[in-house]
Motif scaffolding. Structure first.
Motif, PDB file in Angstrom:
ATOM      1  N   ALA A  54       1.444  -3.545   4.548  1.00 35.66           N
ATOM      2  CA  ALA A  54       1.135  -3.650   5.857  1.00 35.66           C
ATOM      3  C   ALA A  54       0.590  -2.280   6.330  1.00 35.66           C
ATOM      4  O   ALA A  54      -0.440  -2.190   7.244  1.00 35.66           O
ATOM      5  CB  ALA A  54       2.485  -3.804   6.620  1.00 35.66           C
ATOM      6  N   VAL A  55       1.154  -1.066   6.124  1.00 31.28           N
ATOM      7  CA  VAL A  55       0.724  -0.040   6.528  1.00 31.28           C
ATOM      8  C   VAL A  55      -0.913   0.297   6.176  1.00 31.28           C
ATOM      9  O   VAL A  55      -1.751   0.573   7.008  1.00 31.28           O
ATOM     10  CB  VAL A  55       1.327   1.334   5.983  1.00 31.28           C
ATOM     11  CG1 VAL A  55       0.756   2.523   6.246  1.00 31.28           C
ATOM     12  CG2 VAL A  55       2.692   1.235   6.795  1.00 31.28           C
ATOM     13  N   PHE A  56      -1.004  -0.067   5.098  1.00 28.78           N
ATOM     14  CA  PHE A  56      -2.730   0.022   4.441  1.00 28.78           C
ATOM     15  C   PHE A  56      -3.637  -0.855   4.966  1.00 28.78           C
ATOM     16  O   PHE A  56      -4.711  -0.535   5.383  1.00 28.78           O
ATOM     17  CB  PHE A  56      -2.452  -0.195   2.721  1.00 28.78           C
ATOM     18  CG  PHE A  56      -1.983   1.231   2.097  1.00 28.78           C
ATOM     19  CD1 PHE A  56      -2.119   2.450   2.539  1.00 28.78           C
ATOM     20  CD2 PHE A  56      -1.174   1.017   1.137  1.00 28.78           C
ATOM     21  CE1 PHE A  56      -1.332   3.485   2.069  1.00 28.78           C
ATOM     22  CE2 PHE A  56      -0.519   1.958   0.379  1.00 28.78           C
ATOM     23  CZ  PHE A  56      -0.702   3.124   0.979  1.00 28.78           C
ATOM     24  N   MET A  57      -2.982  -2.093   5.333  1.00 31.47           N
ATOM     25  CA  MET A  57      -3.985  -3.024   5.944  1.00 31.47           C
ATOM     26  C   MET A  57      -4.075  -2.676   7.378  1.00 31.47           C
ATOM     27  O   MET A  57      -5.476  -2.604   7.770  1.00 31.47           O
ATOM     28  CB  MET A  57      -3.122  -4.197   6.032  1.00 31.47           C
ATOM     29  CG  MET A  57      -4.086  -5.453   6.852  1.00 31.47           C
ATOM     30  SD  MET A  57      -2.886  -6.872   7.484  1.00 31.47           S
ATOM     31  CE  MET A  57      -1.720  -6.041   8.226  1.00 31.47           C
ATOM     32  N   VAL A 122      -2.408  -9.669  -1.784  1.00 31.02           N
ATOM     33  CA  VAL A 122      -3.193 -10.985  -1.567  1.00 31.02           C
ATOM     34  C   VAL A 122      -3.201 -11.691  -0.498  1.00 31.02           C
ATOM     35  O   VAL A 122      -4.236 -12.085  -0.099  1.00 31.02           O
ATOM     36  CB  VAL A 122      -2.669 -11.684  -2.842  1.00 31.02           C
ATOM     37  CG1 VAL A 122      -3.199 -13.187  -2.879  1.00 31.02           C
ATOM     38  CG2 VAL A 122      -2.977 -10.900  -4.231  1.00 31.02           C
ATOM     39  N   ALA A 123      -2.142 -11.667   0.268  1.00 34.45           N
ATOM     40  CA  ALA A 123      -1.937 -12.386   1.673  1.00 34.45           C
ATOM     41  C   ALA A 123      -2.873 -11.842   2.702  1.00 34.45           C
ATOM     42  O   ALA A 123      -3.745 -12.226   3.195  1.00 34.45           O
ATOM     43  CB  ALA A 123      -0.475 -12.527   1.946  1.00 34.45           C
ATOM     44  N   SER A 124      -3.029 -10.369   2.316  1.00 39.28           N
ATOM     45  CA  SER A 124      -3.809  -9.711   3.471  1.00 39.28           C
ATOM     46  C   SER A 124      -5.299 -10.088   3.302  1.00 39.28           C
ATOM     47  O   SER A 124      -5.951 -10.257   4.243  1.00 39.28           O
ATOM     48  CB  SER A 124      -3.385  -8.366   3.375  1.00 39.28           C
ATOM     49  OG  SER A 124      -4.154  -7.445   4.186  1.00 39.28           O
ATOM     50  N   LEU A 125      -5.558 -10.032   2.028  1.00 40.66           N
ATOM     51  CA  LEU A 125      -6.960 -10.446   1.672  1.00 40.66           C
ATOM     52  C   LEU A 125      -7.203 -11.660   1.933  1.00 40.66           C
ATOM     53  O   LEU A 125      -8.496 -11.939   2.424  1.00 40.66           O
ATOM     54  CB  LEU A 125      -7.297 -10.033   0.325  1.00 40.66           C
ATOM     55  CG  LEU A 125      -7.237  -8.627  -0.232  1.00 40.66           C
ATOM     56  CD1 LEU A 125      -7.114  -8.270  -1.992  1.00 40.66           C
ATOM     57  CD2 LEU A 125      -8.356  -7.762   0.259  1.00 40.66           C
TER      58      LEU A 125
END
Length: 162
Positions: A54-57, A122-125
């Motif tokens: 989450a932090v990287f997204m 994967v969910a973020s992508l």
């Protein structure tokens, strides 16, 4: 003079909102599965994996949104790439630091941490791709005939042969 509209801003905001929702879901489900598999250590491992993703997204989207504030400036392109590249370098350093800190922790269950991190990424992508595909973002920013005419007259198009 109004500030120019940037077509990527709504896409990034949508991705941030849905990314936060998916992160909470992955953290809750991963935490539950981790707790069932390895107790409290498994739960904390899943929560740590989801939090890191989450932090990287968040850093990627925020760096682009911050860089877009200079849109219209003569130095927009170098500022944009400088801010985004700086964000990526910051993410690289934070990732290495996070792995070094978490590497020897007794409460980390490596398998659960890894699966939680990968599922979150994967969910973020997927969220980013879906947000982009549904955004109805124009390919080019153009002014259509009649949109900007102050006298209300529509500009003539190419001459037609009768």
């Amino acid at each position: 003079m109004s500030t120019p509209h940037i077509s990527s801003t709504p896409v990034l905001r949508t991705a941030l909102v849905w990314g936060a929702i998916v992160t909470v879901v992955v953290a809750a489900v991963g935490g539950g599965i981790g707790f069932a598999m390895a107790g409290a250590d498994g739960m904390f491992s899943a929560l740590a994996g989801a939090a890191i993703a989450a932090v990287f997204m968040l850093l990627t989207a925020v760096s682009i949104l911050v860089a877009n504030r200079w849109f219209g400036d003569d130095l927009y392109v170098p500022i944009f790439f400088g801010v985004v590249l700086g964000g990526w370098l910051l993410k690289l350093v934070l990732f290495i630091v996070a792995l070094m800190v978490l590497r020897g922790q007794p409460w980390i269950v490596p398998g659960i941490f890894f699966v939680s991190l990968v599922v979150s990424v994967v969910a973020s992508l997927a969220i980013d791709a879906i947000a982009m595909l549904r955004s109805r973002t124009p390919y080019v920013d153009v002014q259509l005939p009649g949109e900007g005419a102050s006298d209300g007259a529509v500009e003539d198009g190419p001459a037609k042969d009768s």
